[in-house]
Design a protein around this motif. Structure first.
Motif, PDB file in Angstrom:
ATOM      1  N   THR A 171     -11.433  -0.882   8.953  1.00  0.00           N
ATOM      2  CA  THR A 171     -11.431  -0.996   7.490  1.00  0.00           C
ATOM      3  C   THR A 171     -11.280   0.391   6.878  1.00  0.00           C
ATOM      4  O   THR A 171     -11.629   1.408   7.494  1.00  0.00           O
ATOM      5  N   ILE A 172     -10.757   0.407   5.655  1.00  0.00           N
ATOM      6  CA  ILE A 172     -10.685   1.655   4.886  1.00  0.00           C
ATOM      7  C   ILE A 172     -10.639   1.293   3.416  1.00  0.00           C
ATOM      8  O   ILE A 172     -10.072   0.258   3.026  1.00  0.00           O
ATOM      9  N   SER A 173     -11.256   2.095   2.573  1.00  0.00           N
ATOM     10  CA  SER A 173     -11.240   1.900   1.128  1.00  0.00           C
ATOM     11  C   SER A 173     -10.474   3.046   0.478  1.00  0.00           C
ATOM     12  O   SER A 173     -10.660   4.215   0.827  1.00  0.00           O
ATOM     13  N   LEU A 174      -9.611   2.701  -0.467  1.00  0.00           N
ATOM     14  CA  LEU A 174      -8.785   3.680  -1.157  1.00  0.00           C
ATOM     15  C   LEU A 174      -9.091   3.653  -2.642  1.00  0.00           C
ATOM     16  O   LEU A 174      -9.131   2.581  -3.263  1.00  0.00           O
ATOM     17  N   THR A 175      -9.309   4.820  -3.215  1.00  0.00           N
ATOM     18  CA  THR A 175      -9.678   4.900  -4.633  1.00  0.00           C
ATOM     19  C   THR A 175      -8.728   5.765  -5.451  1.00  0.00           C
ATOM     20  O   THR A 175      -8.950   5.971  -6.640  1.00  0.00           O
ATOM     21  N   ASP A 176      -7.666   6.256  -4.843  1.00  0.00           N
ATOM     22  CA  ASP A 176      -6.771   7.189  -5.526  1.00  0.00           C
ATOM     23  C   ASP A 176      -5.447   6.543  -5.902  1.00  0.00           C
ATOM     24  O   ASP A 176      -4.424   7.236  -6.019  1.00  0.00           O
ATOM     25  N   LEU A 177      -5.429   5.226  -6.109  1.00  0.00           N
ATOM     26  CA  LEU A 177      -4.189   4.520  -6.414  1.00  0.00           C
ATOM     27  C   LEU A 177      -3.992   4.406  -7.922  1.00  0.00           C
ATOM     28  O   LEU A 177      -4.911   4.023  -8.651  1.00  0.00           O
ATOM     29  N   LYS A 178      -2.796   4.716  -8.377  1.00  0.00           N
ATOM     30  CA  LYS A 178      -2.478   4.697  -9.798  1.00  0.00           C
ATOM     31  C   LYS A 178      -2.070   3.285 -10.224  1.00  0.00           C
ATOM     32  O   LYS A 178      -1.136   2.709  -9.666  1.00  0.00           O
ATOM     33  N   PRO A 179      -2.759   2.695 -11.199  1.00  0.00           N
ATOM     34  CA  PRO A 179      -2.381   1.359 -11.672  1.00  0.00           C
ATOM     35  C   PRO A 179      -0.918   1.313 -12.121  1.00  0.00           C
ATOM     36  O   PRO A 179      -0.396   2.266 -12.702  1.00  0.00           O
ATOM     37  N   GLY A 180      -0.259   0.203 -11.804  1.00  0.00           N
ATOM     38  CA  GLY A 180       1.139   0.028 -12.187  1.00  0.00           C
ATOM     39  C   GLY A 180       2.137   0.549 -11.181  1.00  0.00           C
ATOM     40  O   GLY A 180       3.329   0.233 -11.266  1.00  0.00           O
ATOM     41  N   THR A 181       1.688   1.346 -10.210  1.00  0.00           N
ATOM     42  CA  THR A 181       2.559   1.866  -9.151  1.00  0.00           C
ATOM     43  C   THR A 181       2.425   0.988  -7.918  1.00  0.00           C
ATOM     44  O   THR A 181       1.321   0.584  -7.554  1.00  0.00           O
ATOM     45  N   ILE A 182       3.544   0.697  -7.261  1.00  0.00           N
ATOM     46  CA  ILE A 182       3.505  -0.123  -6.050  1.00  0.00           C
ATOM     47  C   ILE A 182       3.269   0.763  -4.831  1.00  0.00           C
ATOM     48  O   ILE A 182       4.009   1.721  -4.589  1.00  0.00           O
ATOM     49  N   TYR A 183       2.231   0.438  -4.085  1.00  0.00           N
ATOM     50  CA  TYR A 183       1.927   1.099  -2.823  1.00  0.00           C
ATOM     51  C   TYR A 183       2.056   0.070  -1.696  1.00  0.00           C
ATOM     52  O   TYR A 183       1.622  -1.076  -1.843  1.00  0.00           O
ATOM     53  N   SER A 184       2.648   0.496  -0.603  1.00  0.00           N
ATOM     54  CA  SER A 184       2.783  -0.372   0.561  1.00  0.00           C
ATOM     55  C   SER A 184       2.090   0.276   1.750  1.00  0.00           C
ATOM     56  O   SER A 184       2.065   1.502   1.875  1.00  0.00           O
ATOM     57  N   PHE A 185       1.551  -0.563   2.646  1.00  0.00           N
ATOM     58  CA  PHE A 185       0.782  -0.061   3.780  1.00  0.00           C
ATOM     59  C   PHE A 185       1.144  -0.818   5.062  1.00  0.00           C
ATOM     60  O   PHE A 185       1.438  -2.007   5.023  1.00  0.00           O
ATOM     61  N   LYS A 186       1.096  -0.094   6.168  1.00  0.00           N
ATOM     62  CA  LYS A 186       1.183  -0.709   7.487  1.00  0.00           C
ATOM     63  C   LYS A 186       0.215   0.025   8.410  1.00  0.00           C
ATOM     64  O   LYS A 186      -0.134   1.190   8.165  1.00  0.00           O
ATOM     65  N   VAL A 187      -0.190  -0.638   9.478  1.00  0.00           N
ATOM     66  CA  VAL A 187      -1.216  -0.108  10.373  1.00  0.00           C
ATOM     67  C   VAL A 187      -0.718  -0.180  11.807  1.00  0.00           C
ATOM     68  O   VAL A 187      -0.038  -1.141  12.197  1.00  0.00           O
TER      69      VAL A 187
END
Length: 507
Positions: A171-187
């Motif tokens: 698990t990981i928690s992210l708090t630095d994401l800007k609302p309205g911007t699309i972020y994608s993730f893979k592991v």
């Protein structure tokens, strides 16, 4: 069949190592490949000989070398497996494990096999904090393949993925994401042996307002060979029925088979007999499952003012979320459908409406005001393929649609029914021929409304079969036999999503 050589030239390689090391390598490779395929595909997979023979490719190298003959292009059963991306992965992994073990044994060190990809990838949103989670997958054939850590990769909008960050735990928690911007993730999973293939890709765009976000569920996991048959007289691949789903892309496909007669003999390269195919795809790369569809759906949702997060179908089926926290549930089923092996151990994979999926969707539908979108080329067909009468009952009573046919249209065009043309754009194109970046829908489903409050929203151009069904009651559903991600252009897809949001009072 394995071939090595100890007969050509000196008895040793230039570094002084005995050429009989090639025999050790041959034995390890043959044992590993045959044993793995007997465990995974056919219990009687044939183990042929090991030849010590002066073949150029085995004799000339200055290091241990082998030739391996695994499959025959004259054998339909071999070719059926060779077209399946899962088989390709399993057999290539077997070769890799054998070579790894050879190097370890020759040099006297311990080895670890790279991990398998993670699953149960999911997202949760708590305020402006995004929580990602996943589950490690152990390899039943290789105890050393357990992961010891993970690596998280991030992409911003349509850029490239970064170099990743190490993560201990799942698990990981992210708090630095800007609302309205699309972020994608893979592991990926990591151990001393290396790094696994990546997970599916999840995307998010945190809300810029107080409107509840959408939850996008990626249920398109399928990779498989094309539809195939063998009646003893004829055999081959029915591409018009189902072209299969490559892993990411396929560079080996050259064209559709046209000679199915098992007794048709090779005469020359222009009349090559059983298994012959057209050559119109020789210069084309065929797109497969990119595992990146939450981004495509999410981009159109974000472009219409709604935030979103996404999750895998495995994580969604766990039901660990509050239905009232989301304004919309968008289920992606692409070319997912129940797929049964015709060769090897019997088994069914990729069923859409599993018992857990039905249970979770039924719970969501029990929340008044819920909006549910379901799109996929085989969502009706799968109700027949899965062999579960409860799935048909669920589709009719909860999602309010029923299957009609899996050969709905070849037009590549859907249009709005007359009663809604004032409010919804009249027609939309979808990909039904080769495209450089998205899979084609070769055989979409026609579906029909089921029950009071359900009606046709879209039809296929030309034959007028029903392509999309809308139900409006205590909750709303929109079911479509064309995957939303295959709508031909970004502009059309944005317009399509906008009009669906307006129809369901979400704009």
């Amino acid at each position: 069949l394995l071939i090595y050589d100890t007969t050509f030239g000196a008895d040793t390689f230039p570094n002084g190592q005995s050429k009989w090391a090639s025999r050790d390598l041959a034995d390890l490779v043959q044992s590993q490949v045959v044993n793995d395929l007997r465990m995974l595909y056919k219990a009687d997979w044939t183990r042929r000989g090991m030849w010590n023979a002066k073949y150029f490719e085995a004799a000339r190298p200055k290091v241990p070398a082998i030739l391996s003959e695994l499959l025959s292009h004259q054998n339909f059963a071999d070719m059926y497996l060779a077209q399946d991306p899962r088989f390709k992965f399993d057999v290539c992994r077997a070769y890799y494990k054998a070579i790894l073990k050879f190097l370890a044994f020759q040099n006297g060190f311990e080895y670890a096999v790279q991990p398998l990809p993670v699953n149960h990838f999911g997202m949760k949103l708590a305020g402006n904090e995004l929580q990602l989670s996943w589950a490690a997958v152990n390899d039943p054939l290789e105890p050393t393949a357990k992961p010891t850590a993970f690596r998280l990769y991030k992409r911003v909008e349509d850029g490239g993925f970064d170099e990743g960050i190490p993560v201990i735990g799942n698990t990981i928690s992210l708090t630095d994401l800007k609302p309205g911007t699309i972020y994608s993730f893979k592991v990926t999973a990591v151990n001393d042996g290396g790094e696994s293939f990546p997970s599916e890709i999840l995307a998010c765009s945190l809300p810029v307002n107080n409107i509840k976000p959408a939850l996008i569920i990626n249920g398109f996991d399928r990779i498989c060979a094309p539809a195939a048959f063998d009646n003893g007289v004829e055999a081959g691949f029915r591409m018009s029925e189902d072209e299969g789903v490559p892993y990411l892309e396929n560079i080996a496909y050259i064209g559709e088979q046209y000679d199915f007669n098992r007794k048709s003999e090779w005469l020359d390269d222009d009349n090559s007999g059983f298994g012959s195919s057209h050559a119109d795809y020789e210069t084309r790369i065929v797109p497969g499952n990119s595992f990146d569809y939450p981004y495509i759906h999410g981009k159109s949702i974000r472009n219409n003012g709604l935030g979103f997060i996404s999750t895998s179908d495995e994580s969604f089926e766990k039901g660990e979320f509050d239905p009232s926290s989301f304004s919309l549930f968008d289920l992606i089923f692409g070319e997912e459908k129940t797929t049964q092996r015709i060769i090897g151990f019997p088994g069914r994979d990729f069923t859409i409406f599993t018992p857990k999926m039905r249970e979770t969707l039924s719970r969501i539908a029990g929340t008044e005001g819920t909006k549910i979108w379901v799109s996929g080329a085989h969502i009706g067909t799968d109700l027949n393929l899965c062999g579960d009468t409860l799935a048909r009952k669920f589709a009719s009573e909860i999602l309010h649609f029923s299957p009609r046919t899996n050969h709905a249209s070849k037009s590549g065009l859907i249009y709005t029914v007359n009663s809604l043309k004032k409010n919804i754009k009249e027609q939309y194109h979808y990909i039904n021929n080769w495209h450089p970046s998205i899979y084609k829908v070769e055989s979409p489903d026609a579906i029909e409304p089921a029950g009071k409050g359900s009606s046709v929203l879209f039809r296929y151009f030309g034959d007028n079969k029903s392509a999309g069904v809308w139900y409006k009651g205590k909750y709303q559903t929109f079911i479509m036999g064309v995957p939303i991600e295959t709508i031909a252009t970004d502009e059309e897809r944005d317009a399509f999503v906008k009009q669906l949001l307006q129809l369901m009072d979400l704009q």
